[in-house]
Design a protein around this motif. Sequence first.
Motif, short mmCIF file in Angstrom:
data_model
loop_
_atom_site.label_atom_id
_atom_site.label_comp_id
_atom_site.label_asym_id
_atom_site.label_seq_id
_atom_site.Cartn_x
_atom_site.Cartn_y
_atom_site.Cartn_z
N GLU A 1 0.83 -1.20 0.00
CA GLU A 1 0.00 0.00 0.00
C GLU A 1 0.87 1.26 0.00
OE1 GLU A 1 -3.18 2.07 3.00
OE2 GLU A 1 -3.20 -0.12 2.85
N ASN A 2 1.95 1.24 0.75
CA ASN A 2 2.89 2.35 0.78
C ASN A 2 3.50 2.59 -0.60
OD1 ASN A 2 4.44 4.41 1.79
ND2 ASN A 2 6.01 3.05 2.65
N LYS A 3 3.83 1.51 -1.29
CA LYS A 3 4.40 1.63 -2.64
C LYS A 3 3.40 2.26 -3.59
CE LYS A 3 6.60 -1.04 -6.26
NZ LYS A 3 6.90 -2.34 -6.80
N GLN A 4 2.13 1.82 -3.51
CA GLN A 4 1.09 2.37 -4.37
C GLN A 4 0.88 3.86 -4.08
OE1 GLN A 4 -2.35 -0.09 -3.67
NE2 GLN A 4 -1.52 -1.82 -4.85
N LEU A 5 0.86 4.24 -2.82
CA LEU A 5 0.71 5.64 -2.45
C LEU A 5 1.88 6.48 -2.96
CD1 LEU A 5 -0.70 5.38 1.18
CD2 LEU A 5 -1.92 6.15 -0.86
N SER A 6 3.06 5.91 -2.87
CA SER A 6 4.25 6.61 -3.37
C SER A 6 4.15 6.84 -4.88
CB SER A 6 5.50 5.80 -3.02
OG SER A 6 6.64 6.43 -3.51
N ASP A 7 3.69 5.83 -5.60
CA ASP A 7 3.51 5.97 -7.05
C ASP A 7 2.48 7.05 -7.37
OD1 ASP A 7 5.38 3.99 -7.51
OD2 ASP A 7 3.89 2.39 -7.82
N ARG A 8 1.37 7.05 -6.65
CA ARG A 8 0.33 8.05 -6.86
C ARG A 8 0.88 9.46 -6.60
NH1 ARG A 8 -5.01 5.80 -3.79
NH2 ARG A 8 -5.41 4.01 -5.12
N LEU A 9 1.64 9.59 -5.53
CA LEU A 9 2.22 10.88 -5.18
C LEU A 9 3.15 11.37 -6.29
CD1 LEU A 9 2.51 13.11 -3.07
CD2 LEU A 9 4.35 11.80 -2.05
N GLU A 10 3.95 10.47 -6.86
CA GLU A 10 4.84 10.85 -7.96
C GLU A 10 4.03 11.33 -9.17
OE1 GLU A 10 7.56 7.69 -8.87
OE2 GLU A 10 8.49 7.79 -6.90
N ARG A 11 2.93 10.64 -9.48
CA ARG A 11 2.09 11.05 -10.62
C ARG A 11 1.46 12.42 -10.35
NH1 ARG A 11 -1.46 5.81 -11.60
NH2 ARG A 11 -1.01 5.66 -9.40
N ILE A 12 0.99 12.63 -9.13
CA ILE A 12 0.38 13.92 -8.80
C ILE A 12 1.41 15.04 -8.90
CG2 ILE A 12 -0.64 15.27 -6.91
CD1 ILE A 12 -2.04 12.69 -6.02
N GLU A 13 2.62 14.77 -8.41
CA GLU A 13 3.69 15.77 -8.51
C GLU A 13 4.00 16.09 -9.97
OE1 GLU A 13 6.95 14.09 -6.31
OE2 GLU A 13 6.22 14.89 -4.40
N GLU A 14 4.03 15.06 -10.79
CA GLU A 14 4.31 15.26 -12.22
C GLU A 14 3.19 16.08 -12.87
OE1 GLU A 14 4.90 12.51 -16.12
OE2 GLU A 14 5.74 11.76 -14.24
N MET A 15 1.93 15.79 -12.52
CA MET A 15 0.80 16.54 -13.07
C MET A 15 0.88 18.01 -12.63
SD MET A 15 -2.36 14.02 -12.42
CE MET A 15 -2.94 12.92 -13.64
N LEU A 16 1.21 18.24 -11.36
CA LEU A 16 1.33 19.61 -10.87
C LEU A 16 2.46 20.35 -11.59
CD1 LEU A 16 0.76 19.20 -7.04
CD2 LEU A 16 -0.71 20.40 -8.65
N LYS A 17 3.52 19.66 -11.80
CA LYS A 17 4.65 20.26 -12.50
C LYS A 17 4.24 20.65 -13.92
CE LYS A 17 9.34 19.17 -13.96
NZ LYS A 17 10.36 18.13 -14.04
N ASN A 18 3.55 19.73 -14.60
CA ASN A 18 3.07 20.02 -15.96
C ASN A 18 2.09 21.19 -15.96
OD1 ASN A 18 4.62 17.97 -17.04
ND2 ASN A 18 2.96 16.47 -16.96
N LEU A 19 1.23 21.23 -14.96
CA LEU A 19 0.25 22.31 -14.88
C LEU A 19 0.95 23.67 -14.69
CD1 LEU A 19 -2.79 22.98 -14.75
CD2 LEU A 19 -2.62 22.71 -12.28
N VAL A 20 1.94 23.69 -13.81
CA VAL A 20 2.68 24.93 -13.56
C VAL A 20 3.41 25.36 -14.82
CG1 VAL A 20 4.62 25.90 -12.26
CG2 VAL A 20 2.91 24.56 -11.07
N GLU A 21 4.00 24.44 -15.56
CA GLU A 21 4.73 24.76 -16.78
C GLU A 21 3.79 25.28 -17.87
OE1 GLU A 21 7.04 21.37 -17.94
OE2 GLU A 21 8.46 21.62 -16.28
N SER A 22 2.59 24.74 -17.91
CA SER A 22 1.64 25.18 -18.94
C SER A 22 1.11 26.59 -18.64
CB SER A 22 0.49 24.20 -19.07
OG SER A 22 -0.31 24.22 -17.92
N LYS A 23 1.07 26.99 -17.39
CA LYS A 23 0.59 28.31 -16.99
C LYS A 23 1.65 29.38 -17.25
CE LYS A 23 -3.41 27.21 -15.30
NZ LYS A 23 -4.65 27.80 -15.68
N LYS A 24 2.89 29.03 -17.44
CA LYS A 24 3.94 30.01 -17.67
C LYS A 24 3.94 30.51 -19.04
CE LYS A 24 7.29 28.41 -14.34
NZ LYS A 24 8.61 27.94 -14.10
#
Length: 150
Positions: free
Chosen positions: A127-150
Amino acid sequence: MTTKEKSEQSTDKNNQTNSLNLALIGGVVGAGIGLLSSPGTSKKVMKSLSESEVMRSAGKELKRTAQEIVMEQAINSFRQTASEYMSGGGFLPKKRNEQQEDQQDKSKEEESSQEQSSSEYDEIKEENKQLSDRLERIEEMLKNLVESKK
């Protein structure tokens, strides 16, 4: 005078003091035995001791101390009996075979709880591994969102 001579003198004084103390104690004990060995005098001594306020207070204190010790032992015994009863032991002492069976049951329960905790650990790890994977995907999405707003 050297320190060796001084230490010898102090040792001699200590020995003399100890000898004098032992002689006095021996005299008091001997006189006490002599007084108590004669019937008339021993009765008088015992009567005066029983009427003495010091002996009364000492007797009361001794009685109180003895009661406290007995009470403490009774409480400890009661606690032990209660804890044995609560753990499933009951009030009657167990036979040797029953004790061995209880020990075997406890060891089986410990083994099963260890197996269960091991499987729970594996589940938590997954479960910890799955949560870690989800967190990485969310971070990547946030990063993409921030880059698209620039």
